[in-house]
Design an enzyme around this catalytic site. Sequence first.
Site, PDB file in Angstrom:
ATOM      1  N   CYS A   1      71.761  32.856  63.482  1.00  0.00           N
ATOM      2  CA  CYS A   1      70.509  33.300  62.886  1.00  0.00           C
ATOM      3  C   CYS A   1      69.976  32.165  62.023  1.00  0.00           C
ATOM      4  CB  CYS A   1      70.704  34.583  62.094  1.00  0.00           C
ATOM      5  SG  CYS A   1      71.703  34.335  60.641  1.00  0.00           S
TER       6      CYS A   1
ATOM      7  N   THR B   1      43.340  24.758  64.502  1.00  0.00           N
ATOM      8  CA  THR B   1      43.076  23.370  64.904  1.00  0.00           C
ATOM      9  C   THR B   1      44.192  22.895  65.840  1.00  0.00           C
ATOM     10  OG1 THR B   1      41.959  22.971  62.818  1.00  0.00           O
ATOM     11  CG2 THR B   1      42.752  21.025  63.997  1.00  0.00           C
TER      12      THR B   1
ATOM     13  N   GLN C   1      63.770  27.905  79.009  1.00  0.00           N
ATOM     14  CA  GLN C   1      65.025  27.194  79.291  1.00  0.00           C
ATOM     15  C   GLN C   1      65.058  26.636  80.708  1.00  0.00           C
ATOM     16  OE1 GLN C   1      67.730  26.418  77.445  1.00  0.00           O
ATOM     17  NE2 GLN C   1      66.976  27.366  75.573  1.00  0.00           N
TER      18      GLN C   1
ATOM     19  N   HIS D   1      59.813  21.084  73.444  1.00  0.00           N
ATOM     20  CA  HIS D   1      61.027  20.453  72.908  1.00  0.00           C
ATOM     21  C   HIS D   1      62.278  20.756  73.708  1.00  0.00           C
ATOM     22  CE1 HIS D   1      62.951  23.907  70.568  1.00  0.00           C
ATOM     23  NE2 HIS D   1      61.787  24.435  70.886  1.00  0.00           N
TER      24      HIS D   1
ATOM     25  N   GLY E   1      57.587  28.092  72.012  1.00  0.00           N
ATOM     26  CA  GLY E   1      57.981  29.229  72.838  1.00  0.00           C
ATOM     27  C   GLY E   1      57.835  30.556  72.119  1.00  0.00           C
ATOM     28  N   THR E   2      58.159  30.572  70.838  1.00  0.00           N
ATOM     29  CA  THR E   2      58.096  31.835  70.082  1.00  0.00           C
ATOM     30  C   THR E   2      56.674  32.389  70.076  1.00  0.00           C
ATOM     31  OG1 THR E   2      59.949  31.181  68.695  1.00  0.00           O
ATOM     32  CG2 THR E   2      58.460  32.850  67.803  1.00  0.00           C
TER      33      THR E   2
HETATM   34  C1  LIG Z   1      64.365  31.404  76.206  1.00  0.00           C
HETATM   35  C2  LIG Z   1      63.696  30.973  74.937  1.00  0.00           C
HETATM   36  N1  LIG Z   1      62.517  31.513  74.615  1.00  0.00           N
HETATM   37  C3  LIG Z   1      61.864  31.176  73.489  1.00  0.00           C
HETATM   38  C4  LIG Z   1      62.388  30.241  72.614  1.00  0.00           C
HETATM   39  C5  LIG Z   1      61.629  29.896  71.380  1.00  0.00           C
HETATM   40  O1  LIG Z   1      61.039  28.626  71.519  1.00  0.00           O
HETATM   41  P1  LIG Z   1      60.580  27.792  70.222  1.00  0.00           P
HETATM   42  O2  LIG Z   1      61.821  27.275  69.600  1.00  0.00           O
HETATM   43  O3  LIG Z   1      59.734  26.687  70.798  1.00  0.00           O
HETATM   44  O4  LIG Z   1      59.799  28.691  69.349  1.00  0.00           O
HETATM   45  C6  LIG Z   1      63.616  29.650  72.913  1.00  0.00           C
HETATM   46  C7  LIG Z   1      64.234  28.690  71.986  1.00  0.00           C
HETATM   47  O5  LIG Z   1      65.438  28.618  71.850  1.00  0.00           O
HETATM   48  C8  LIG Z   1      64.291  30.026  74.109  1.00  0.00           C
HETATM   49  O6  LIG Z   1      65.478  29.505  74.444  1.00  0.00           O
END
Ligand SMILES: Cc1ncc(COP(=O)(O)O)c(C=O)c1O
Length: 378
Positions: free
Chosen positions: A328, A242, A184, A206, A76-77
């Site tokens: 954090c 990759t 989420q 995940h 997600g990040t």
């Molecule tokens: C709303 C939201 N966006 C992005 C992320 C980041 O996802 P990842 O942990 O796969 O990088 C999270 C993870 O907690 C999240 O809750």
Amino acid sequence: MWDNSNHMLYLDHAATTPMRPAVWEAMEPFVADTFGNSSGSHGVSRRAKNALEEAREVLAGLIGARPQEIVFTSGGTEADNLAIKGPSLSSSGGGVVTTAIEHEAVLESAHFLAGLGRSVVEVPPEPSGSVDPDRFAAAISPGTAVASVMTANNETGAVLPVAAIVRVVRSVAPRAAIHTDAVQAFNSEDINVDDLEVDLLSLAAHKFGGPRGVGLLYVRAGTALEPVLHGGGQELGLRSGTHNVMGAVGMAVAAQLAVVDRSHFRARVGPERDVFEVRLGELVGAVRTIDGERLPQHAHLRFPNRINETMLIQLDQGGVAGSAGSACQSGAVTPSHVLTAMGMSASEAAECLRFSFGWTTEAGDGLKAAELVAGVLS
Ligand SMILES: Cc1ncc(COP(=O)(O)O)c(C=O)c1O
């Protein structure tokens, strides 16, 4: 819900979920046997490539997209980073409008762009935890390159009015790319990119029973994006590196299972969460922090006159995994930017905990969990 291997009551599905057994079964052949680099030209690579493209097709189908609109990421990040930086860096103005309650992956990407001189506006939420579409629209200007509003908040579980926000953004800045972070929301909400009318949408495997370390960004055809990762040009040049083939295979299976389970998930998990909240209110005076539309798996509660950091230690020692929702990297609890943006003082925010249910939740778990949590805190 009981994690036997860790001897814990696991109430932290919003942080990450246990992997569904069928996901691991599907991934296992790609850990060792089918190990090829999907960008190669021989048979070993081809088998990996075929699996990757099948996973892409499945995932695209599940969200109403076309396979070529799926960009695999490390989670997600990374999807959020590409969604925010990509449109901003590909345009001359590059303004960003988002909400003050987004995940740090969105907010820190926006702060990075602000450091480059791009205009960034963070629209505050209402005390309810939601965001007012008109207030969001007022922040949009012709220089807005990307507008980002999450589908549901990771701390409180508030479901945001994405469709209404998209309508107002389109009327003011028709060329702006519109992003939603649905990380989420995928377990319980119907996620279709055409119904939401978004150009960009982030997911992470995940959070719905898939493996950690893989996600995707949906990119509507025609959306201009500058890549964040440069290199070999994989993913149509948008994400070099990759491929994580086993991750993509696992994500596709997890997403299929989550979509099949969705209505049952809502019907099963929501009532358990409700019982949990009511019983904890009776036993230790816990109170809900939001009362608007929210995800069925999130219980975000305030425990008057108690400190979340202390409660988390007690819970951990008592075999319960919960969260302050705002730890954090070091694990220290910091005042939540979401709660303070909603108008809570730092000391009120420090009385809050998040408990999150998930696909392993069964009938009766809500009551058992409340009694265990209350027992630990009493
Ligand atoms: C709303 C939201 N966006 C992005 C992320 C980041 O996802 P990842 O942990 O796969 O990088 C999270 C993870 O907690 C999240 O809750």
